[in-house]
Design an enzyme around this catalytic site. Structure first.
Site, mmCIF file in Angstrom:
data_model
loop_
_atom_site.group_PDB
_atom_site.id
_atom_site.type_symbol
_atom_site.label_atom_id
_atom_site.label_comp_id
_atom_site.label_asym_id
_atom_site.label_seq_id
_atom_site.Cartn_x
_atom_site.Cartn_y
_atom_site.Cartn_z
ATOM 1 N N SER A 1 53.080 3.335 10.718
ATOM 2 C CA SER A 1 53.357 3.704 12.313
ATOM 3 C C SER A 1 51.008 3.461 12.138
ATOM 4 O O SER A 1 51.202 2.880 13.411
ATOM 5 C CB SER A 1 53.475 4.488 13.144
ATOM 6 O OG SER A 1 54.082 5.786 12.667
ATOM 7 N N HIS B 1 57.224 -2.826 11.581
ATOM 8 C CA HIS B 1 56.723 -1.643 13.100
ATOM 9 C C HIS B 1 58.195 -2.378 13.904
ATOM 10 O O HIS B 1 58.183 -2.256 14.901
ATOM 11 C CB HIS B 1 55.435 -1.542 13.232
ATOM 12 C CG HIS B 1 55.124 -0.542 13.735
ATOM 13 N ND1 HIS B 1 53.836 -0.035 15.165
ATOM 14 C CD2 HIS B 1 55.743 0.770 13.828
ATOM 15 C CE1 HIS B 1 54.055 0.573 15.578
ATOM 16 N NE2 HIS B 1 55.283 1.212 14.700
ATOM 17 N N GLU C 1 56.973 -5.637 15.670
ATOM 18 C CA GLU C 1 55.630 -5.772 15.264
ATOM 19 C C GLU C 1 55.404 -6.186 14.052
ATOM 20 O O GLU C 1 55.801 -5.618 13.032
ATOM 21 C CB GLU C 1 54.495 -4.834 15.668
ATOM 22 C CG GLU C 1 53.412 -5.358 16.445
ATOM 23 C CD GLU C 1 52.597 -3.291 16.773
ATOM 24 O OE1 GLU C 1 52.589 -2.293 16.422
ATOM 25 O OE2 GLU C 1 51.846 -4.089 17.505
ATOM 26 N N ASN D 1 50.349 0.405 19.711
ATOM 27 C CA ASN D 1 49.486 1.659 19.476
ATOM 28 C C ASN D 1 48.712 1.403 20.015
ATOM 29 O O ASN D 1 47.777 2.438 20.706
ATOM 30 C CB ASN D 1 49.671 2.272 18.285
ATOM 31 C CG ASN D 1 51.477 2.876 18.201
ATOM 32 O OD1 ASN D 1 52.041 2.860 19.589
ATOM 33 N ND2 ASN D 1 51.432 3.540 17.009
#
Ligand code: NAD
Length: 282
Positions: free
Chosen positions: A119, A140, A152, A190
């Protein structure tokens, strides 16, 4: 290139979820971890996830057994020899991941795709450890993997179009919706989400509103399913702080500085749901 045989490294929260969605899509899965006990926990998590699907009448008992039979667990990396795609989902640590990627490349075929579920670590940096970095990509997944629709896909500087196309087809085959992003700190989701949560912490720190009202504001005013501070408690405040630090260091931009209150709560061991207390009490 069709990716039918999948290796998953790490049988923790994410690895077991990834194994579950791959096996549920009819793919053959080899789950690798360092100890038998980690594998037993990982397979039990898949079993429990499938039982939940049975209780919700999404699959029947027979399908549950068929899906579990698609899953094999091993502590031996050489059982990845016939894998088409290996997804690294081990502990978030750069040195460990570099070692694991070398181990994977040593046993898989020349045309196998290698991916990571990291991540926060640079896909370009991880790719550079491989002899064939063009076959490497970030995939991801989001937590909990069986429930979250998004995948992702992160292209490193070296990732080939062929690798990207193969993994995009894989994403659809396991029922996920892929988005493609270039490698940068925090990737895309994120990068947007975590500073938004950090801003909510600044608002709380400045005493502008209570934690409950901040959460209610974002739920009812923006239609978010959960408020930012409740989400922070769910993610874990230590994880949140680590991602803010990656953004801050990676971009060198003060707008990504973590809120003091977030640092204080982590230092106090108030990490959110997992410790029973964060912005809210549990
Ligand atoms: P976790 O701690 O639940 O599981 C990690 C597993 O990796 C453990 O079972 C550990 O024994 C295993 N492992 C360690 N060294 C290994 C090795 N050499 N070979 C094989 N297995 C090894 O962690 P997690 O939450 O599942 O996270 C895994 C990865 O997914 C991390 O890179 C993390 O950043 C990423 N990620 C996590 C989330 C999340 O919400 N938890 C979301 C997206 C991505």
């Amino acid at each position: 290139m069709t990716l039918n045989k999948i290796g998953v490294i790490g049988a923790g929260t994410m690895g077991s979820g990834i194994a579950q969605v791959c096996a549920s899509a009819g793919l053959h899965v080899t789950l690798i971890d360092v100890t038998e006990s980690a594998l037993t926990r990982g397979v039990a998590a898949v079993d429990e996830g499938l039982q939940r699907q049975v209780r919700k009448a999404r699959i029947c008992e027979g399908e549950h057994k068929t899906i579990l039979a698609q899953l094999h667990a091993s502590t031996d990396y050489s059982s990845l020899g016939d894998a088409d795609l290996v997804i690294e989902a081990a502990t978030e640590n750069l040195e460990l991941k570099l070692r694991i990627l070398r181990q994977i490349e040593a046993v898989v075929s020349a045309d196998a795709v290698i991916a990571t579920n990291t991540s926060s670590i640079s896909i370009t940096q991880l790719a550079a450890v491989l002899e064939s970095p063009e076959r490497f990509i970030g995939v991801h997944f989001f937590n909990p993997v069986p429930a979250m629709q998004l995948l992702e896909l992160i292209r490193g500087l070296q990732t080939s179009s062929q690798t990207h196309a193969a993994v995009e087809s894989f994403a659809k085959a396991v029922g996920k919706t892929p988005i493609t992003v270039d490698n940068a700190p925090g990737f895309v989701v994120n990068r947007i989400l975590i500073p938004m949560i950090n801003e909510a912490v600044f608002v709380l720190q400045e005493g502008l509103a209570s934690a409950r009202d901040i959460d209610t504001g974002m739920q009812l005013g923006c239609n978010h399913p959960i408020g930012p501070l409740a989400l922070a408690d769910l993610i874990g405040l230590d994880t949140l702080l680590a991602i803010m630090q990656v953004l801050h260091e990676g971009f060198g931009d003060p707008k990504y500085r973590p809120a003091r209150l977030l640092k204080d709560l982590v230092a106090a061991g108030h990490l959110g749901r997992k410790s029973g207390r964060g912005f809210h009490s549990y």
